[in-house]
Design an enzyme around this catalytic site. Structure first.
Site, PDB file in Angstrom:
ATOM      1  N   ASP A 134       0.775  -1.254   0.000  1.00  0.00           N
ATOM      2  CA  ASP A 134       0.000   0.000   0.000  1.00  0.00           C
ATOM      3  C   ASP A 134       0.809   1.309   0.000  1.00  0.00           C
ATOM      4  O   ASP A 134       1.793   1.427   0.729  1.00  0.00           O
ATOM      5  CB  ASP A 134      -0.852   0.103   1.273  1.00  0.00           C
ATOM      6  CG  ASP A 134      -1.581  -1.157   1.619  1.00  0.00           C
ATOM      7  OD1 ASP A 134      -1.488  -2.143   0.891  1.00  0.00           O
ATOM      8  OD2 ASP A 134      -2.257  -1.141   2.660  1.00  0.00           O
ATOM      9  N   GLU A 158     -10.573  -2.273   4.534  1.00  0.00           N
ATOM     10  CA  GLU A 158      -9.194  -1.802   4.740  1.00  0.00           C
ATOM     11  C   GLU A 158      -9.048  -0.401   4.133  1.00  0.00           C
ATOM     12  O   GLU A 158      -9.838   0.014   3.284  1.00  0.00           O
ATOM     13  CB  GLU A 158      -8.191  -2.759   4.067  1.00  0.00           C
ATOM     14  CG  GLU A 158      -8.250  -4.185   4.612  1.00  0.00           C
ATOM     15  CD  GLU A 158      -7.167  -5.105   4.049  1.00  0.00           C
ATOM     16  OE1 GLU A 158      -6.552  -5.822   4.851  1.00  0.00           O
ATOM     17  OE2 GLU A 158      -6.933  -5.112   2.824  1.00  0.00           O
TER      18      GLU A 158
END
Ligand code: FRU
Length: 515
Positions: free
Chosen positions: A55, A238
């Site tokens: 990420d 998330e």
């Protein structure tokens, strides 16, 4: 597989992982030319020099510099104890690698999070003259997880007094403990909340998001939650983000909530959904019933937006991979890439408010100019364009009717893109190169589009990725492919019964960003 189990088992898996490359991969990467020119290496997208990345984290603009932090494991090309890697850019095109910003410590691994300039020094961690750059992230405690506890994720803070070069962890971490023992309690996105004149954090808690507030970034108070019964829930929630956007062509503004889920995306594995709604400073609400996705391809996950920019600049970067196969993709030295940075917008199309995303303006500085031409294709005919640099190119055209595009190379590999006038788009990567490294590398990627009318198509091809923008970002699809040789020919086909018109067609080379 439940993501928590991935976190748990992946540690055990790391040692053996380097031996897991298929022999075909080894052959291909052995031909690597040199740094940043290896087979599969994107030439104008951000990739780490070596090892594993996931990420984007801590996206913040400060003092003329765009910071890109990212989930990083410096010891292997699979996921492991997470650090924050760091890169900076002045234009969101060219990146400079920086030393690792945050290392795991006794409280755990450093999971995803965000960063903000505390310009009034509300935290007291800097001074009025030298305000701190603050990172708020999740601590993931592997020991607690192993012990079978549920409170092994909590939020921590670090600060930098030298514009992100060096970082100190806050001495009283965690700043948001996991008092309710929520298993997946993570990914805080901090922002300044004008309505409350307070800092706000949006984070995820298993199947929903929570909002918290603070006056000093250190002491936090729970405000509200959202989402238990709304939207897609194929996997845990998330990487949330919450921001206000102006509806194009009006004075109206709405709030957008981004939520990544894994698995449960329309084409399998991980994907990022969004909600359009309202935020009164305390709670987020929406009357949206159906799930909407920021990108209908397979490879745009965990994306979030920059802090520190003016309201009309909501810039997004996503991780260009998918947890279903991310750890098996056939690169050897590094793994994963980021999407092109994209400007987000809200647009009313056919009575629906949709989130648009489109490459930031500065990308045009590396797209070389090229001539465009228009042509007709009779039923069942095609036109072929040979171009050595197709693997780092931008293809652009207007279309009325259905059309098929084939990116090909001499090795018989091809990536097929079918655009239908009924509004559907299919990417067929079954013959696009290496596909058998994972049984989850979905061969066919489909999207049905609203609006049904597809006018303009823009394709950014970069070694092992393609990003497709329809009607200036009204719909987007991002996908990875692993062609062993560069694509060198583009065939435009008309497989329908009537003549089609392809207008303003051009292929431009995109310059590489690494020297
Ligand atoms: C998303 C994610 C986050 C977590 C990080 C761990 O891809 O699972 O929820 O913070 O990756 O690396």
């Amino acid at each position: 597989m439940n993501k928590s189990y991935i976190f748990l088992f992946v540690g055990l898996f790391i040692l053996g992982s380097c031996k897991q490359q298929s022999s075909s991969t080894a052959d291909v990467t052995a031909e690597a030319l040199s740094d940043y020119q290896e087979v599969f290496r994107p030439q104008y997208h951000f990739t780490p020099e070596t090892k594993w990345m996931n990420d984007p984290n801590g996206l913040v603009y400060e003092n003329g510099v765009y910071h890109l932090f990212y989930q990083y494991y410096p010891d292997a090309i699979v996921w492991g104890p997470m650090h924050w890697g760091h890169a900076t850019s002045k234009d969101l095109v060219h990146w400079e690698h920086q030393p690792i910003a945050l290392f795991p410590d006794e409280l755990g691994y450093i999971f995803s999070g965000s960063a903000i300039v505390d310009s009034k020094n509300t935290s007291g961690l800097g001074t009025a003259e030298n305000p701190p750059l603050i990172a708020i992230y999740t601590y993931h405690d592997p020991k607690g997880e192993k012990q079978g506890r549920n409170d092994f994720q909590y939020q921590g803070l670090a600060y930098s007094l030298d514009h992100g070069v060096s970082w100190e962890k806050y001495e009283n971490n965690p700043i948001i403990p996991n008092t309710n023992s929520i298993r997946d309690f993570r990914d805080p996105k901090v922002f300044w909340n004008e309505q409350l004149s307070a800092w706000t954090v949006v984070l995820v808690a298993g199947d929903h998001m929570q909002l918290w507030k603070s006056s000093n970034l250190l002491d936090w108070e729970y405000m509200s939650d959202f989402g238990k019964d709304v939207g897609a829930h194929g996997g845990v929630w998330e990487c949330p983000d919450l921001f206000e956007l102006k509806v194009e062509g009006s004075d109206q503004t709405k709030w957008v909530l981004l939520i990544s889920i894994n698995p449960g995306a329309p084409n399998g594995g991980s994907g990022t959904q969004y909600f359009v709604g309202d935020f009164d400073g305390t709670s987020f609400t929406t009357d949206q019933k159906e799930s909407k996705w920021i990108d209908l391809g397979t490879d745009n996950y965990a994306g979030v937006t920059y802090n520190g920019l003016s309201d009309d600049k909501r810039l997004f970067i996503g991780w260009m991979s998918n947890w279903s196969y991310a750890q098996e993709t056939p690169t050897k030295k590094w793994r994963s890439a980021m999407t092109l940075p994209r400007q987000l917008g809200l647009k009313r199309v056919e009575e629906e408010l949709i989130l648009t995303s489109y490459p930031v303006e500065s990308i045009s500085s590396i797209v070389t100019s090229s001539d465009s031409n228009s042509f007709e294709l009779e039923s069942n005919s095609s036109k072929e364009f040979k171009q050595e640099e197709l693997s780092t190119s931008k293809v652009q055209f207007h279309i009325k009717g259905s059309v098929e595009l084939k990116l090909k190379n001499d090795g018989g590999e091809e990536l097929i893109l079918s655009i239908s006038d009924s509004g559907s788009i299919v990417i067929d990567r079954s013959k696009s190169g290496l596909v058998d490294f994972s049984e989850n590398f979905f061969a066919e990627i489909k999207a049905d589009f609203i609006p049904k009318e597809i006018n303009e198509v823009e394709l950014y091809v970069d070694a092992s990725s393609v990003e497709i923008f329809i009607n200036k970002g009204e719909r987007v699809m991002t996908a990875r492919m692993f062609n062993k040789a560069n694509y060198s020919s583009l065939e435009v086909l008309n497989t329908t019964d009537s003549t089609i018109e392809v207008m303003d067609f051009s292929i431009s080379t995109v310059k590489r960003i690494w020297d």
